[in-house]
Design a protein around this motif. Sequence first.
Motif, PDB file in Angstrom:
ATOM      1  N   LEU A  45     -33.668  -4.962  39.276  1.00 24.18           N
ATOM      2  CA  LEU A  45     -33.623  -6.426  39.279  1.00 24.18           C
ATOM      3  C   LEU A  45     -32.215  -6.866  39.635  1.00 24.18           C
ATOM      4  N   ALA A  46     -32.109  -7.923  40.420  1.00 28.26           N
ATOM      5  CA  ALA A  46     -30.804  -8.421  40.858  1.00 28.26           C
ATOM      6  C   ALA A  46     -30.261  -9.518  39.974  1.00 28.26           C
ATOM      7  N   ARG A  47     -31.108 -10.052  39.096  1.00 24.18           N
ATOM      8  CA  ARG A  47     -30.718 -11.242  38.326  1.00 24.18           C
ATOM      9  C   ARG A  47     -31.505 -11.284  37.019  1.00 24.18           C
ATOM     10  N   PRO A  48     -31.084 -12.103  36.059  1.00 19.24           N
ATOM     11  CA  PRO A  48     -31.901 -12.299  34.858  1.00 19.24           C
ATOM     12  C   PRO A  48     -33.253 -12.908  35.208  1.00 19.24           C
ATOM     13  N   VAL A  49     -34.269 -12.446  34.521  1.00 21.17           N
ATOM     14  CA  VAL A  49     -35.623 -12.966  34.689  1.00 21.17           C
ATOM     15  C   VAL A  49     -36.109 -13.444  33.335  1.00 21.17           C
ATOM     16  N   ARG A  50     -36.606 -14.659  33.291  1.00 26.56           N
ATOM     17  CA  ARG A  50     -37.183 -15.201  32.061  1.00 26.56           C
ATOM     18  C   ARG A  50     -38.690 -15.263  32.237  1.00 26.56           C
ATOM     19  N   LEU A  51     -39.411 -14.722  31.279  1.00 30.25           N
ATOM     20  CA  LEU A  51     -40.863 -14.776  31.270  1.00 30.25           C
ATOM     21  C   LEU A  51     -41.285 -15.723  30.161  1.00 30.25           C
ATOM     22  N   LEU A  52     -41.908 -16.824  30.550  1.00 25.84           N
ATOM     23  CA  LEU A  52     -42.307 -17.839  29.578  1.00 25.84           C
ATOM     24  C   LEU A  52     -43.606 -17.433  28.896  1.00 25.84           C
ATOM     25  N   HIS A  53     -43.685 -17.808  27.619  1.00 29.44           N
ATOM     26  CA  HIS A  53     -44.866 -17.499  26.808  1.00 29.44           C
ATOM     27  C   HIS A  53     -44.902 -18.529  25.677  1.00 29.44           C
ATOM     28  N   PRO A  54     -46.087 -18.982  25.274  1.00 28.39           N
ATOM     29  CA  PRO A  54     -46.145 -20.005  24.217  1.00 28.39           C
ATOM     30  C   PRO A  54     -45.510 -19.579  22.909  1.00 28.39           C
ATOM     31  N   ARG A  55     -45.561 -18.281  22.566  1.00 27.84           N
ATOM     32  CA  ARG A  55     -45.050 -17.844  21.266  1.00 27.84           C
ATOM     33  C   ARG A  55     -43.756 -17.052  21.352  1.00 27.84           C
ATOM     34  N   HIS A  56     -43.633 -16.151  22.312  1.00 27.69           N
ATOM     35  CA  HIS A  56     -42.433 -15.335  22.358  1.00 27.69           C
ATOM     36  C   HIS A  56     -41.942 -15.172  23.792  1.00 27.69           C
ATOM     37  N   PRO A  57     -41.233 -16.179  24.313  1.00 26.93           N
ATOM     38  CA  PRO A  57     -40.626 -16.044  25.640  1.00 26.93           C
ATOM     39  C   PRO A  57     -39.589 -14.926  25.649  1.00 26.93           C
ATOM     40  N   LEU A  58     -39.415 -14.344  26.808  1.00 26.98           N
ATOM     41  CA  LEU A  58     -38.566 -13.166  26.963  1.00 26.98           C
ATOM     42  C   LEU A  58     -37.541 -13.410  28.050  1.00 26.98           C
ATOM     43  N   TYR A  59     -36.349 -12.854  27.897  1.00 29.49           N
ATOM     44  CA  TYR A  59     -35.477 -12.734  29.052  1.00 29.49           C
ATOM     45  C   TYR A  59     -35.068 -11.274  29.212  1.00 29.49           C
ATOM     46  N   ILE A  60     -34.922 -10.877  30.448  1.00 27.48           N
ATOM     47  CA  ILE A  60     -34.489  -9.527  30.803  1.00 27.48           C
ATOM     48  C   ILE A  60     -33.255  -9.662  31.685  1.00 27.48           C
ATOM     49  N   VAL A  61     -32.175  -9.026  31.272  1.00 25.52           N
ATOM     50  CA  VAL A  61     -30.923  -9.119  32.010  1.00 25.52           C
ATOM     51  C   VAL A  61     -30.545  -7.725  32.514  1.00 25.52           C
ATOM     52  N   PRO A  62     -30.393  -7.549  33.828  1.00 28.03           N
ATOM     53  CA  PRO A  62     -29.972  -6.238  34.332  1.00 28.03           C
ATOM     54  C   PRO A  62     -28.512  -5.960  34.001  1.00 28.03           C
ATOM     55  N   ARG A  63     -28.261  -4.760  33.512  1.00 27.61           N
ATOM     56  CA  ARG A  63     -26.908  -4.346  33.159  1.00 27.61           C
ATOM     57  C   ARG A  63     -26.311  -3.384  34.192  1.00 27.61           C
ATOM     58  N   GLY A  64     -27.124  -2.936  35.136  1.00 33.35           N
ATOM     59  CA  GLY A  64     -26.675  -1.940  36.097  1.00 33.35           C
ATOM     60  C   GLY A  64     -27.018  -0.536  35.634  1.00 33.35           C
ATOM     61  N   ASP A  65     -27.095   0.399  36.574  1.00 32.37           N
ATOM     62  CA  ASP A  65     -27.391   1.803  36.273  1.00 32.37           C
ATOM     63  C   ASP A  65     -28.718   1.971  35.538  1.00 32.37           C
ATOM     64  N   GLY A  66     -29.691   1.119  35.867  1.00 30.01           N
ATOM     65  CA  GLY A  66     -31.017   1.243  35.271  1.00 30.01           C
ATOM     66  C   GLY A  66     -31.147   0.694  33.870  1.00 30.01           C
ATOM     67  N   LEU A  67     -30.112   0.035  33.349  1.00 26.47           N
ATOM     68  CA  LEU A  67     -30.157  -0.536  32.002  1.00 26.47           C
ATOM     69  C   LEU A  67     -30.581  -1.994  32.051  1.00 26.47           C
ATOM     70  N   PHE A  68     -31.379  -2.386  31.056  1.00 31.94           N
ATOM     71  CA  PHE A  68     -31.848  -3.770  30.953  1.00 31.94           C
ATOM     72  C   PHE A  68     -31.771  -4.214  29.502  1.00 31.94           C
ATOM     73  N   MET A  69     -31.279  -5.408  29.299  1.00 28.62           N
ATOM     74  CA  MET A  69     -31.265  -5.991  27.962  1.00 28.62           C
ATOM     75  C   MET A  69     -32.438  -6.949  27.838  1.00 28.62           C
ATOM     76  N   LEU A  70     -33.258  -6.737  26.807  1.00 25.73           N
ATOM     77  CA  LEU A  70     -34.386  -7.607  26.504  1.00 25.73           C
ATOM     78  C   LEU A  70     -34.039  -8.448  25.286  1.00 25.73           C
TER      79      LEU A  70
END
Length: 326
Positions: free
Chosen positions: A203-228
């Motif tokens: 992923l090149a950028r943060p992605v936010r996935l909307l959901h009525p109860r628990h929305p999520l964001y995923i942020v790429p950290r580089g080298d295959g790492l992602f923060m949820l």
Amino acid sequence: MAEVTVLGAGVAGLWAARELLARGIRPRILDRAGPPGPHHCSWWAGGMLAPHCEGAVAEPAVIRHGTEAARAWGAVTELRRNGTLVLALERDRAELDRFAARSSGHRQVDAAEIAELEPHLAPRHRRGLFFATEAHLVPRRALADLVAGLEAEGVPVQRAEATPGDLAGTVLDCRGFAARGDLPELRAVRGEMVLLRASEIDLARPVRLLHPRHPLYIVPRGDGLFMLGATQIESAATGPVTARSALELLSAAYALDPRFGEAEIVEFGADLRPAFPDNVPRIVQRGRVLHLNGLFRHGYLMAPALARQAAAFLATAEKGDLFHED
């Protein structure tokens, strides 16, 4: 100027010290845990500089000051200015419409544009919002860069257990929720995160996935790492991430891209975000103590503005719009 102490070496305290130096004021920095690490709320942040996305739920002051955050951070650490992509599953498309109505600075994107922005997410998502001007950073690297800059000016972080009452001179109290004894209006908002390694996903950028109860964001950290991230629970409970929160975060990531189901879990983390009743960060003056607090979920977005106004007050007595006097 008389002695000035910054109490707390999270993102607010480090920025406060940096802004004081820029005004010719040389502070000392004290923190009970020493330099930034797992005991600091800032350690667990997402690092998104996304004022327009936050505008869907945040007060106008956060959007106004947050638009300057990327410029400020760009002088400190490496930024990625690739924008933010906001998506929703087809069953939750009404959430996307609501988010669009409450926010600004975006454009609608279709399946072809989503595939162009994030090829690894195609063809699962047909509609989204793209916030082109937003940025993100790696929080732990940013904290280290702030510390290195301060140390180069002869202002290290000193490990010391102290409260404002223990200290002489002017104090900038940046202890977050630990300052609740002096700021009883503060409340804790528990946030939890997961760090994953998923080498098959890019992923090149943060992605936010909307959901009525628990929305999520995923942020790429580089080298295959992602923060949820991140849960938002009105609780002052400390301790490890709960099974419920882990399931919600991981399930949402799987819904965004099933390949996250094969990711390695590198780390779980949880901490307490300090927030005032209106969720707007502020400077509260009480005698010789300036409390810089209430950053809630906007620590990296609002710390530069909060620090700048605090330093300006000490240098010129100017009171900005984030200044509150008891």
